[in-house]
Motif scaffolding. Structure first.
Motif, PDB file in Angstrom:
ATOM      1  N   ALA A 192       0.827  -1.204   0.000  1.00  0.00           N
ATOM      2  CA  ALA A 192       0.000   0.000   0.000  1.00  0.00           C
ATOM      3  C   ALA A 192       0.862   1.255   0.000  1.00  0.00           C
ATOM      4  CB  ALA A 192      -0.927  -0.002   1.215  1.00  0.00           C
ATOM      5  N   ALA A 193       1.912   1.259   0.827  1.00  0.00           N
ATOM      6  CA  ALA A 193       2.733   2.461   0.939  1.00  0.00           C
ATOM      7  C   ALA A 193       3.512   2.722  -0.343  1.00  0.00           C
ATOM      8  CB  ALA A 193       3.695   2.337   2.116  1.00  0.00           C
ATOM      9  N   VAL A 194       4.064   1.645  -0.920  1.00  0.00           N
ATOM     10  CA  VAL A 194       4.852   1.823  -2.139  1.00  0.00           C
ATOM     11  C   VAL A 194       3.967   2.297  -3.286  1.00  0.00           C
ATOM     12  CG1 VAL A 194       6.266   0.623  -3.846  1.00  0.00           C
ATOM     13  CG2 VAL A 194       6.623   0.185  -1.425  1.00  0.00           C
ATOM     14  N   ILE A 239       8.005   7.638   6.311  1.00  0.00           N
ATOM     15  CA  ILE A 239       9.448   7.451   6.147  1.00  0.00           C
ATOM     16  C   ILE A 239       9.867   7.746   4.711  1.00  0.00           C
ATOM     17  CG2 ILE A 239      11.298   5.724   6.193  1.00  0.00           C
ATOM     18  CD1 ILE A 239      10.538   6.159   8.961  1.00  0.00           C
ATOM     19  N   LEU A 240       9.048   7.265   3.762  1.00  0.00           N
ATOM     20  CA  LEU A 240       9.424   7.451   2.363  1.00  0.00           C
ATOM     21  C   LEU A 240       9.458   8.917   1.970  1.00  0.00           C
ATOM     22  CD1 LEU A 240       7.608   4.479   0.584  1.00  0.00           C
ATOM     23  CD2 LEU A 240      10.062   4.836   0.793  1.00  0.00           C
ATOM     24  N   SER A 241       8.746   9.748   2.723  1.00  0.00           N
ATOM     25  CA  SER A 241       8.767  11.169   2.371  1.00  0.00           C
ATOM     26  C   SER A 241       9.822  11.918   3.180  1.00  0.00           C
ATOM     27  CB  SER A 241       7.388  11.787   2.615  1.00  0.00           C
ATOM     28  OG  SER A 241       7.144  11.825   3.997  1.00  0.00           O
ATOM     29  N   MET A 242      10.615  11.194   3.950  1.00  0.00           N
ATOM     30  CA  MET A 242      11.589  11.877   4.799  1.00  0.00           C
ATOM     31  C   MET A 242      12.834  12.283   4.031  1.00  0.00           C
ATOM     32  SD  MET A 242      11.635  10.133   8.494  1.00  0.00           S
ATOM     33  CE  MET A 242      10.281  10.417   9.622  1.00  0.00           C
ATOM     34  N   ASP A 243      13.545  13.209   4.639  1.00  0.00           N
ATOM     35  CA  ASP A 243      14.733  13.760   4.004  1.00  0.00           C
ATOM     36  C   ASP A 243      15.781  12.703   3.694  1.00  0.00           C
ATOM     37  OD1 ASP A 243      13.631  16.165   4.079  1.00  0.00           O
ATOM     38  OD2 ASP A 243      14.965  17.053   5.578  1.00  0.00           O
ATOM     39  N   PHE A 244      15.973  11.770   4.632  1.00  0.00           N
ATOM     40  CA  PHE A 244      17.096  10.869   4.406  1.00  0.00           C
ATOM     41  C   PHE A 244      16.825   9.905   3.254  1.00  0.00           C
ATOM     42  CE2 PHE A 244      14.763   8.274   7.482  1.00  0.00           C
ATOM     43  CZ  PHE A 244      14.955   6.987   7.019  1.00  0.00           C
ATOM     44  N   ILE A 245      15.563   9.615   2.992  1.00  0.00           N
ATOM     45  CA  ILE A 245      15.229   8.791   1.837  1.00  0.00           C
ATOM     46  C   ILE A 245      15.526   9.568   0.556  1.00  0.00           C
ATOM     47  CG2 ILE A 245      13.317   7.710   0.593  1.00  0.00           C
ATOM     48  CD1 ILE A 245      14.156   6.114   3.008  1.00  0.00           C
ATOM     49  N   ARG A 246      15.136  10.834   0.567  1.00  0.00           N
ATOM     50  CA  ARG A 246      15.425  11.688  -0.576  1.00  0.00           C
ATOM     51  C   ARG A 246      16.936  11.785  -0.778  1.00  0.00           C
ATOM     52  NH1 ARG A 246      13.180  17.460   0.335  1.00  0.00           N
ATOM     53  NH2 ARG A 246      15.011  17.403   1.659  1.00  0.00           N
ATOM     54  N   ARG A 295      21.819  10.233  -3.909  1.00  0.00           N
ATOM     55  CA  ARG A 295      23.157   9.659  -3.958  1.00  0.00           C
ATOM     56  C   ARG A 295      23.244   8.518  -4.957  1.00  0.00           C
ATOM     57  NH1 ARG A 295      23.247   8.680   2.391  1.00  0.00           N
ATOM     58  NH2 ARG A 295      22.909  10.830   3.038  1.00  0.00           N
ATOM     59  N   GLY A 296      22.135   8.240  -5.637  1.00  0.00           N
ATOM     60  CA  GLY A 296      22.167   7.179  -6.633  1.00  0.00           C
ATOM     61  C   GLY A 296      22.119   5.787  -6.053  1.00  0.00           C
ATOM     62  N   ILE A 297      21.591   5.646  -4.842  1.00  0.00           N
ATOM     63  CA  ILE A 297      21.442   4.316  -4.254  1.00  0.00           C
ATOM     64  C   ILE A 297      20.283   3.596  -4.945  1.00  0.00           C
ATOM     65  CG2 ILE A 297      21.088   3.048  -2.087  1.00  0.00           C
ATOM     66  CD1 ILE A 297      23.616   4.784  -2.116  1.00  0.00           C
ATOM     67  N   ARG A 298      20.432   2.273  -5.129  1.00  0.00           N
ATOM     68  CA  ARG A 298      19.394   1.539  -5.862  1.00  0.00           C
ATOM     69  C   ARG A 298      18.071   1.513  -5.091  1.00  0.00           C
ATOM     70  NH1 ARG A 298      24.106  -0.928  -6.952  1.00  0.00           N
ATOM     71  NH2 ARG A 298      24.645  -0.990  -9.163  1.00  0.00           N
ATOM     72  N   ASP A 299      16.973   1.516  -5.868  1.00  0.00           N
ATOM     73  CA  ASP A 299      15.641   1.634  -5.272  1.00  0.00           C
ATOM     74  C   ASP A 299      15.335   0.532  -4.263  1.00  0.00           C
ATOM     75  OD1 ASP A 299      15.118   3.922  -6.570  1.00  0.00           O
ATOM     76  OD2 ASP A 299      13.862   3.045  -8.143  1.00  0.00           O
ATOM     77  N   TRP A 300      15.699  -0.711  -4.614  1.00  0.00           N
ATOM     78  CA  TRP A 300      15.319  -1.801  -3.705  1.00  0.00           C
ATOM     79  C   TRP A 300      16.046  -1.663  -2.374  1.00  0.00           C
ATOM     80  CZ3 TRP A 300      19.088  -5.133  -1.959  1.00  0.00           C
ATOM     81  CH2 TRP A 300      20.283  -5.211  -2.702  1.00  0.00           C
ATOM     82  N   LYS A 301      17.272  -1.138  -2.432  1.00  0.00           N
ATOM     83  CA  LYS A 301      18.004  -0.947  -1.186  1.00  0.00           C
ATOM     84  C   LYS A 301      17.333   0.140  -0.343  1.00  0.00           C
ATOM     85  CE  LYS A 301      22.830  -1.970  -0.931  1.00  0.00           C
ATOM     86  NZ  LYS A 301      24.199  -1.503  -1.159  1.00  0.00           N
ATOM     87  N   ILE A 302      16.917   1.199  -1.014  1.00  0.00           N
ATOM     88  CA  ILE A 302      16.252   2.285  -0.286  1.00  0.00           C
ATOM     89  C   ILE A 302      14.986   1.760   0.381  1.00  0.00           C
ATOM     90  CG2 ILE A 302      15.151   4.537  -0.526  1.00  0.00           C
ATOM     91  CD1 ILE A 302      17.033   5.122  -2.826  1.00  0.00           C
ATOM     92  N   THR A 303      14.251   0.904  -0.363  1.00  0.00           N
ATOM     93  CA  THR A 303      13.029   0.344   0.221  1.00  0.00           C
ATOM     94  C   THR A 303      13.354  -0.450   1.482  1.00  0.00           C
ATOM     95  OG1 THR A 303      12.165   0.160  -2.020  1.00  0.00           O
ATOM     96  CG2 THR A 303      10.954  -0.983  -0.286  1.00  0.00           C
ATOM     97  N   ILE A 304      14.465  -1.182   1.450  1.00  0.00           N
ATOM     98  CA  ILE A 304      14.833  -1.959   2.641  1.00  0.00           C
ATOM     99  C   ILE A 304      15.185  -1.042   3.807  1.00  0.00           C
ATOM    100  CG2 ILE A 304      16.616  -3.479   3.591  1.00  0.00           C
ATOM    101  CD1 ILE A 304      16.548  -4.983   0.969  1.00  0.00           C
TER     102      ILE A 304
END
Lengths: 291, 339, 329, 319
Positions: free
Chosen positions: B127-129, B234-241, B246-255
């Protein structure tokens, strides 16, 4: 001086701002309101819309749904539909009495505890937290068992269980608001404590109260139904959804589903109505806070 | 961090004591000081000689003043004594029932809990994604419906469908009556694995399916909601942005996001476990599951307050233990917690 | 000129919250020494700017003066009267005379009260007017602070106003009581650059009209320069330098003041070369360094700075510095 | 070839109450080893512009049209994976709030090292080694790799954010108000740090509301107002010889320790970007407005070499 959040104003701004606004998610609110209002209407109009006496044998027992008995008859030959209609009165009565009780104790206690802090706060919080952490239904069972089966006693048992919910929410919010600049400003202006609480803190809690109210009502509906399912709420022959469901259970696996299906469905619908309102509102409130 | 985790656990464990004391006090006040004589409630309208009533009172410790009763019971609790039953069969230690009934409840709640967490995490994450999409709406609706399902009703619907219409799953009990199983822990699934009893394993699992699904689905609603809302935050937080920048892969960010979103979920787990225990009572009654719940309901019919009191104290102890475990897990996962 | 407010060796130590675990483990209670021996006077009609970085204790000092915070020790003298130990009830009438203006105009107004009512409220709290009179006065005030038409603004709620407009409401609410003394805590730091001047002008006009004394708290020394007669620079709970505004800025004697001034970006002197750079960051106020609190970061620190704390001494007319190695000698 | 060329960029937020034209037809060029600052007040679209360059405009915002050419390639037409490999490696970004821009659950070292493992494919041990070296470059000690973000001050965290952004020596560093949340002395040291990287050849796109801060360190300044670029030129051109009335107003409203002891406001309020005024968006607050201003929108024209302004007073040859 006018404060916007008299209950009437809350309701008005709520209706105008939320229910009629064209925003995403409002359908949840509308569906929820639709369900709740229809069931309340059903309870009010019970004598008019129920075809039979809910407490009397009116036909053969175990009749499946038909034109004559839209939801069939039960093991005593009572009309299930009429019992559903009248049953709404019991559950609404219990839940609203319970909610009124727990609000009228939980909210003032939470406000005082959060505002003044100190030793009272520590003791109250500890007691409330312990109660809160304990399974609500089990606590309600114990109280209801002691008090004996009657709708008012069930209401007291449920009220007891939800006091900590209101207390914790109000206390937490009060703590947060207490440190806000506008409360500090009120102190700087020389406003006495009771003015601060009445005009600066309580009005700003109204939306949260509204959300917690709807969600805890949804929850207490399920608790009431659970208690009466366990035989702790009403006595025969009072029509009651949870009790009727229990009474119909032994016949389910013989294929007689209607005695179980309809009462349970009503419990879920009523709880869902409130939960939908609560969900939609909590999204509105969190949106308003992040704005 | 100076004294380490062990010390933290020890000190945190000490904090269970006031919690149990408070609950014990509340329960004591409720059961003993509210109007109603427990003994008369037990015997009901039957005519019983007064000396036998006195005898009963004495046996239950009810002939002493309330404050002595309070400390008496507390003293006995310290020795693991939960009192004796006041109704048929009279005079059996409540402890015996706890021992025999608790494993059944534990087994049911473990399975129910696992199902609810898995379901909640899956639906909440999806739902969140997919926030704002039809899938999101669907999951939110699932959460509300699951949350408001009335356990007996849902359980009976499942019984009707899987037991009667399809006829594939048992609808009551823990084991087929013609299968024998040597009990070690009382958790039948574990026992049948320990004794290598395949038949019993299949049978006990089959019996678990419907009750634990009922409990698991109903309880998963709260997780769906919390996981979704947290993950959206969390997904809208600064550190996710920042991660994205920084070009980190999406699946890693999701984790990483999930890890952060999971922290408040742990707190909920403690509370949910308590609610789960409440739900277990209804589930057990619906599925004739021989656990603590059905025992309590039985005792209510007899108005056996001693047993009810003992059971509730035991539940309190259990719930406190769970919240201790939750707190320790929390401290391990969140570096911001000082200990 | 008469002294309106005086702080005498004011201290505020905040206990660091302890969990039950800390209590059970007998961990010693720690204190944040937010304000640690601050003394100054503010004269009638005068503005003192209190400058410092976040956490230096400037906001706490302001709150202490208004008794919104209980001092740990020291005295507050307001109009010749010691108000340090007054009870809340005795303090309430005095609140008419001393007011506060807050940093965050979004948070300092009650979101659920119409702004007109918020401005009128102080009059009602102190029973200085009937509701009708209070409304009239609030309308006048709205006009005075430039929120016109006043009748329209009276009915609005804070969320319907911009930041600058809200700050005008906050000022109006403080000024309707015609106070003698105002603490303005960073009143423009959250206002857009292009609108700051108008807010400062508004404050200035009230200051002149009421002969207000003001404590103007700011982290931005260039704002402090515009509004103040005198400047006090705080570091780790203490005043390190205090004096007439232009004198302190043009001729700073304390290395910290100098570093603070040099760090402020300037358009006029954007090509200036040499700056006094200091290393590190402000230490933990729970355990301030011994001796001069600035010595770990000070490029001029010597043995004596590590062992002994300098006193605040007068180095020029009305110019006080707490340092063993005065600059510019 | 310039390093970054923004051409006709439009970024709109599709909110429930209307379309917010946060960035409206903005064009801008940043050369190799050049420091360009975008200056403007809150809500003028300067941050949105920066997010646009890294394609991170938060919903409901969308890049509506325009091109962003980076070293000859259009960033907006790249596929996700290609763009991801540029982010971090060739373009670094630092955000405003150092308190929230690091993952609270992971050690600083891991977050820095991740840049090397992700983009260079080296193993974790070696990456941590490099992370330690990098922390020393930004003025922290090597030991900080074992710290969690909550154990650090705002200034230290911002140093780490910069270290991460600069870890792979990108050609362009985008800094969105990196010092707004910091105290002035810390701000100065952070600016020194960024300036050091510029000296080593990195171009800087610096977003700030503080004109003085921009004037001290930049090569060029771009002034934005209500989603539009109104003036662009070298620092000396913009600060000493402002051509747009808004730039003039801004210069007068900034307090300066070494300037006059008086500041002036610009009258009025910034417009609602859902419904901006017709013509020049600044005209309702402008002292010099003429009829033309409320009718038609002025274009950005070059008034002297490298100095651009969007104002009818200049276009019509007046002034």
């Amino acid at each position: 001086m006018r404060i916007v959040d008299r209950p009437v104003d809350v309701l008005r701004s709520f209706l105008r701002g939320y229910l009629l606004a064209r925003v995403p998610g409002v359908w949840m609110l509308r569906v929820g309101f639709g369900i709740v209002l229809s069931i309340i209407l059903m309870a009010i109009l019970a004598p008019i819309i129920s075809p039979y006496d809910p407490a009397r044998r009116v036909d053969e027992p175990y009749l499946p749904p038909s034109w004559k008995h839209p939801m069939g008859t039960n093991r005593i030959g009572q009309d299930v539909y009429s019992r559903i209609v009248w049953g709404s009165r019991i559950i609404l009565y219990v839940v609203f009495l319970a909610t009124a009780l727990s609000m009228s104790i939980g909210i003032p206690l939470g406000l005082i505890s959060g505002y003044y802090g100190g030793r009272i706060d520590r003791v109250l919080s500890m007691v409330m937290d312990s109660m809160y952490a304990f399974p609500a239904l089990i606590l309600a069972i114990a109280i209801a068992a002691v008090l004996g089966p009657s709708p008012s006693n069930t209401a007291i048992a449920i009220a007891f269980v939800y006091i900590p919910t209101y207390f914790r929410m109000i206390r937490g919010q009060t703590l947060a608001i207490k440190n806000s600049l506008y409360v500090e400003a009120a102190h700087a202006l020389g406003a006495p404590d009771k003015t601060v609480m009445a005009k600066y803190i309580l009005p700003n809690l109204s939306h949260t109260i509204l959300v917690v109210f709807t969600l805890s009502v949804a929850d207490s509906i399920l608790t009431e139904a659970g208690l009466s399912y366990l035989g702790l709420s009403v006595t025969v022959p009072t029509p009651d959804w949870g009790y009727d469901l229990r009474a119909g259970q032994p016949f389910l696996l013989d294929g007689m589903w209607w005695m179980v299906f309809f009462p349970g469905l009503m419990v879920m619908l009523l709880a869902m109505g409130f939960a939908l309102i609560g969900e939609a509102l909590s999204e509105r409130v969190s949106l308003a806070q992040t704005r | 961090m100076a004294r380490g985790l062990g010390y933290y656990i020890f000190v945190r464990a000490l904090m269970i004591i006031p919690t149990i004391l408070i609950l014990y006090t509340i329960v004591f006040i409720l059961l003993r000081l509210l109007p109603g004589d427990p003994i008369l409630a037990v015997v009901g309208t039957r005519n019983i000689p007064p000396e036998q009533l006195e005898n009963l009172r004495h046996m239950a410790g009810l002939d002493k003043p309330p404050y002595i009763q309070y400390f008496d019971y507390l003293w006995r609790l310290l020795h693991g004594d939960f009192g004796v039953t006041l109704a048929i069969p009279m005079g059996t230690p409540v402890k015996n029932y706890i021992f025999s009934r608790f494993p059944a409840t534990l087994e049911l709640t473990i399975f129910g809990f696992t199902i609810s967490v898995i379901l909640g995490l899956l639906t909440g994450t999806v739902a969140a994604v997919k926030r704002g999409s039809a899938v999101d709406t669907g999951m939110r609706l699932y959460s509300i419906i699951a949350y408001t399902l009335f356990i007996p009703w849902f359980g009976l619907l499942l019984q009707y469908f899987f037991g009667l219409v399809l006829g594939v799953l048992p609808t009551s009990g823990r084991l087929d009556p013609d299968i024998s199983l040597k009990t070690i822990t009382g958790l039948y699934v574990l026992d049948s694995i320990l004794t290598g009893n395949i038949d019993a394993l299949i049978s006990s699992l089959a019996h678990l399916v419907l009750p634990s699904l009922t409990l698991g689905i109903v309880l998963s609603g709260a997780y769906t909601r919390l996981v979704r809302n947290n993950l959206v935050d969390i997904l809208s937080m600064d550190f996710i942005r920042s991660y994205r920048a920084r070009g980190i892969r999406d699946w890693k960010i999701t984790i990483y996001a999930l890890k952060n979103a999971f922290i408040p979920v742990i707190t909920l787990m403690g509370l949910q476990f308590a609610i789960l225990l409440g739900g277990a009572i209804l589930t057990e009654t619906t599925f004739s599951w021989p656990g603590m719940g059905t025992f309590i309901v039985d005792r209510i019919d007899y108005r056996d307050y001693n047993s009810i009191q003992g059971m509730i104290i035991f539940f309190a102890f259990f719930v406190s233990l769970i919240s201790l475990v939750v707190d320790v897990i929390y401290a391990l996962l969140d570096p911001r917690v000082k200990y | 000129m008469s002294v309106v407010v005086e702080a005498v060796d004011l201290r505020k130590y905040f206990p660091v919250p302890r969990s039950i675990i800390d209590v059970l483990l007998h961990r010693p209670r720690e204190y944040v020494r937010a304000v640690d021996g601050v003394s100054f006077k503010i004269y009638e009609g005068e503005t003192l700017a209190l400058i410092g970085e976040s956490g230096c204790g400037k906001t706490t000092t302001g709150r202490l003066l208004l008794r919104l915070e209980e001092p740990t020790s020291g005295r507050i003298v307001f109009m010749g009267r010691d108000i340090t130990r007054l009870k809340p009830r005795e303090l309430r009438p005095l609140r008419r005379e001393m007011q506060m203006i807050f940093q965050d105009p979004y948070a300092s107004l009650n979101p659920r009260m119409r702004i007109g009512d918020q401005i009128a409220h102080p009059l009602l709290i102190h029973k200085l007017a009937t509701p009708r009179e209070a409304r009239e006065k609030a309308l006048e005030m709205l006009k005075r602070v430039g929120l016109t038409p006043p009748h329209e603004f009276y009915e609005r709620y804070p969320h319907q106003l911009s930041g600058g407009q809200r700050q005008r409401v906050v000022i109006a609410r403080a000024m309707i009581l015609k106070p003698r003394f105002v603490v303005a805590d960073e009143p423009v730091s959250m206002i857009d650059v292009s609108m700051r001047a108008s807010i400062l002008d508004l404050l200035e006009s009230f200051r002149r009209e009421y002969r207000l004394s003001m404590l103007f708290i700011t982290h931005d020394i260039s704002i402090g320069r515009i509004v103040s007669d005198r400047i006090a620079v705080m570091y780790l709970g203490r005043i390190v330098e205090m004096g007439p505004t232009e004198e302190v800025i043009r001729n700073p004697k304390h290395p910290y003041t100098r570093a603070l001034i040099d760090a402020v970006p300037s358009i006029a002197r954007r090509k200036r070369g040499k700056k006094l750079r200091i290393k590190g960051e402000v230490p933990d106020p729970r355990s301030p360094p011994p001796g001069c609190r600035f010595h770990p970061r000070c490029p001029f620190a010597t043995e004596i700075c590590r062992g002994e704390e300098p006193d605040l001494v007068e180095v020029g007319r009305d110019h006080y510095v707490r340092c063993f190695h005065l600059l510019g000698k | 070839m310039p390093l970054l060329e923004i051409d006709g960029l439009r970024i709109y937020y599709y909110t429930l109450s209307g379309i917010v034209k946060a960035v409206d037809n903005v064009s801008l060029v940043i050369g190799e080893n050049e420091w360009v600052s975008i200056v403007g007040e809150s809500g003028c679209g300067k941050s949105t512009l920066a997010y646009g360059v890294v394609r991170l405009v938060p919903p409901p915002g969308r890049i509506v049209s325009g091109r962003i050419m980076f070293r000859g390639r259009n960033l907006l037409s790249m596929d996700r994976e290609e763009f991801r490999s540029i982010l971090g490696r060739e373009i670094g970004m630092v955000f405003q709030d150092p308190m929230t821009s690091l993952d609270p659950l992971r050690r600083v070292g891991d977050q820095v090292a991740e840049m090397f493992t992700t983009h260079l494919g080296i193993d974790r041990g070696e990456a941590l080694e490099k992370a330690g070296e990098l922390l020393e470059v930004v003025g922290l000690s090597r030991d900080y790799i074992n710290y969690y973000p909550h154990q650090l001050s705002g200034g230290q965290r911002q140093r780490i954010s910069i270290a991460i952004a600069m870890s792979l020596k990108p050609k362009l560093l985008i800094a969105d108000e990196p010092t707004t949340a910091l105290d002035v002395i810390v701000q100065d040291t952070i600016m020194d740090l960024i300036e050091g990287f510029k000296r080593e050849g990195t171009s800087i796109l610096f977003i700030t509301h503080d004109l003085a801060l921009a004037a001290e360190r930049s090569d060029k300044i771009a002034v934005m107002y209500a989603g539009k670029l109104v003036e662009f030129g070298t620092v000396d051109q913009v600060v000493d010889n402002p051509q747009h009335p808004y730039t003039m107003g801004l210069l007068h409203s900034v307090p300066d320790l070494w300037g006059p002891r008086r500041i002036e406001s610009i009258p009025g309020y910034p417009p609602d970007l859902r419904d901006p005024p017709p013509g020049c968006r600044f005209h309702p607050r402008c002292r010099f407005r003429i009829d033309m201003c409320s009718r038609e929108e002025p274009e950005l024209i070059e008034v002297e070499e490298g100095h651009y302004v969007a104002c009818w007073l200049r276009s019509s040859g007046g002034g």
